[in-house]
Write an enzyme that holds these catalytic residues in place. Structure first.
Site, PDB file in Angstrom:
ATOM      1  N   PHE A 141      -2.247  90.576  84.000  1.00  0.00           N
ATOM      2  CA  PHE A 141      -1.886  89.167  84.155  1.00  0.00           C
ATOM      3  C   PHE A 141      -2.352  88.725  85.526  1.00  0.00           C
ATOM      4  O   PHE A 141      -1.840  89.180  86.549  1.00  0.00           O
ATOM      5  CB  PHE A 141      -0.382  88.926  84.015  1.00  0.00           C
ATOM      6  N   ASP A 226      -5.334  92.782  92.984  1.00  0.00           N
ATOM      7  CA  ASP A 226      -4.474  91.610  92.822  1.00  0.00           C
ATOM      8  C   ASP A 226      -3.069  92.001  93.251  1.00  0.00           C
ATOM      9  O   ASP A 226      -2.322  92.619  92.498  1.00  0.00           O
ATOM     10  CB  ASP A 226      -4.504  91.146  91.370  1.00  0.00           C
ATOM     11  N   LYS A 255       2.075  84.000  96.171  1.00  0.00           N
ATOM     12  CA  LYS A 255       3.531  84.004  96.021  1.00  0.00           C
ATOM     13  C   LYS A 255       4.264  84.109  97.350  1.00  0.00           C
ATOM     14  O   LYS A 255       4.477  83.116  98.010  1.00  0.00           O
ATOM     15  CB  LYS A 255       3.959  85.083  95.021  1.00  0.00           C
TER      16      LYS A 255
END
Length: 406
Positions: A141, A226, A255
């Site tokens: 994801f 990532d 984030k």
């Protein structure tokens, strides 16, 4: 509908239904706790998928935002501003790299890394134009843009959005042999999550990241990590790659970098990678804006102390010990890394959503993923006593489902 309707009712009528939130309307938060619009208090066991690593309204981050709001918020990259250079230098130092390209969302940062990898492949590695390939992992994801969902194996994210972007090869997560077999002279990068967060905190086999590093080095391929969810303290290290002593060619961050206040992401690499970009080849109006990087600099300062990382390490055994008794007694799987856990509920007892709704009634907020799995990722600033109380509620909610099943 009248504006006197509840916020949930208004959202249901006027908001696109691309999310299925739990029936809680949060109105304010402090530390690891939030309150809804009726005054009920909940322990935040999700932390916005790690965007709130430092909790709600961390005083240092709020102060930095307030001070910057009184000075300057945005210039665009048409001009310099006085914080961008220091931010890039400080984040580069934290990551042990030379250059930083700031963006806004995690998906934007992933797309940026893919663009940079392709350009590097054509201009540095010498891959023929239009032939670059990137190897990605099953269960990944990385966001929800067209290119990213083109290589997603999740039908909910993938289906009915074609035609899809070509140039990606999918291999099994944790299978180093399959990865090496998928690489050829057209391969420019391997994109990997050191821990697959959305998939349910899926941990790689021991030594896998080191093997990815070796393979990329031997085949002259960029290792792109990532770390949007796994980075910036969540796993007990600044980056999850640090757990195996691995240094990727490219970090993708997001984030927590914005402190839970503003969107802020970044691609971090050395000059021989990010140096392929020149003026006009990539950009973002809000990328690197003054307000975001003011908060980001304070996030970097907090991480530079090592205290958030140490706290995640210290609380990892508390998290594991609090959940381990549920294995075989409601849970069929459990994975813990730092202050981060994936729990697989026995499907015979219900869905992950059922468990989340039960926990709302007990004053704890978590979110399900992929059917019967939920993730636990409280702020790294959570008090031990609050963590233990939250885990007690999880054990109680699972126990209730076991009892109801007979």
């Amino acid at each position: 509908m009248s504006v006197t309707a509840t916020p949930i009712e208004l959202e249901d009528v006027h908001g696109a239904h691309n999310y299925h939130p739990l029936p809680v309307t949060v109105s304010h938060g402090e530390g690891a706790w939030v309150w809804d619009d009726e005054g009920h208090r909940y322990l935040d066991f999700l932390a916005a998928y790690s965007a709130l690593n430092f909790g709600h309204r961390h005083p240092d981050l709020v102060r930095a935002a307030h001070e910057q709001l009184d000075r300057l918020t945005l210039t665009s990259r048409a001009f310099h501003h006085d914080l961008l250079g220091p931010f890039c230098a400080e984040l580069a130092e934290l990551a042990g790299k030379e250059m930083v390209l700031p963006m806004n969302s995690g998906a934007e940062a992933v797309e940026t890394a893919l663009k940079v990898a392709r350009r590097w492949g054509y201009e540095v590695k010498g891959v023929p134009d239009e032939q670059a390939t990137v190897v990605v992992m099953d269960g990944n994801f990385h966001g929800r843009t067209i290119s990213i969902i083109s290589f997603s194996g999740d039908p909910v994210a993938h289906d009915h959005y074609g035609p899809y972007t070509p140039g990606f090869r999918v291999v099994g997560y944790g299978d180093a042999a399959a990865l090496e077999s998928a690489i050829d002279e057209t391969t420019v990068a391997v994109l990997v999550e050191p821990v697959q967060g959305e998939a349910g905190v899926v941990l790689p086999p021991e030594g896998y990241l080191a093997e990815v590093r070796r393979i990329c080095t031997e085949h002259r391929v960029l290792m792109v990590a990532d770390e949007v969810q796994s980075g910036l303290g969540r796993t007990g290290e600044t980056f999850a790659c640090d757990l195996e002593g691995v240094v990727p060619d490219v970090y993708v961050l997001g984030k927590a970098l914005g402190g839970g206040i503003v969107p802020l992401s970044a691609v971090v690499a050395d000059g021989d990678v990010l140096g392929v970009l020149d003026p006009g080849s990539h950009g973002s109006t809000f990328g690197g804006n003054a307000l975001a990087v003011a908060v980001g600099r304070e996030v970097i300062r907090l991480l530079a102390t090592g205290e958030p990382q140490q706290r995640a390490r210290d609380l990892e055994p508390v998290l594991r010990d609090g959940l381990a008794p549920l294995l075989g007694h409601g849970l069929v799987g459990l994975r813990v890394r730092g202050l981060w856990a994936g729990l697989d509920l026995d499907p015979a007892l219900g869905t992950g959503r059922d468990l989340c709704e039960a926990l709302v009634g007990r004053g704890v907020l978590v979110k399900d993923t992929h059917g019967s799995t939920i993730r636990v990722s409280p702020p790294l600033t959570i008090d031990r006593a609050d963590l233990e109380w939250g885990l007690e509620q999880v054990r109680g909610a699972v126990g209730d489902l076991v009892a109801a099943a007979g």
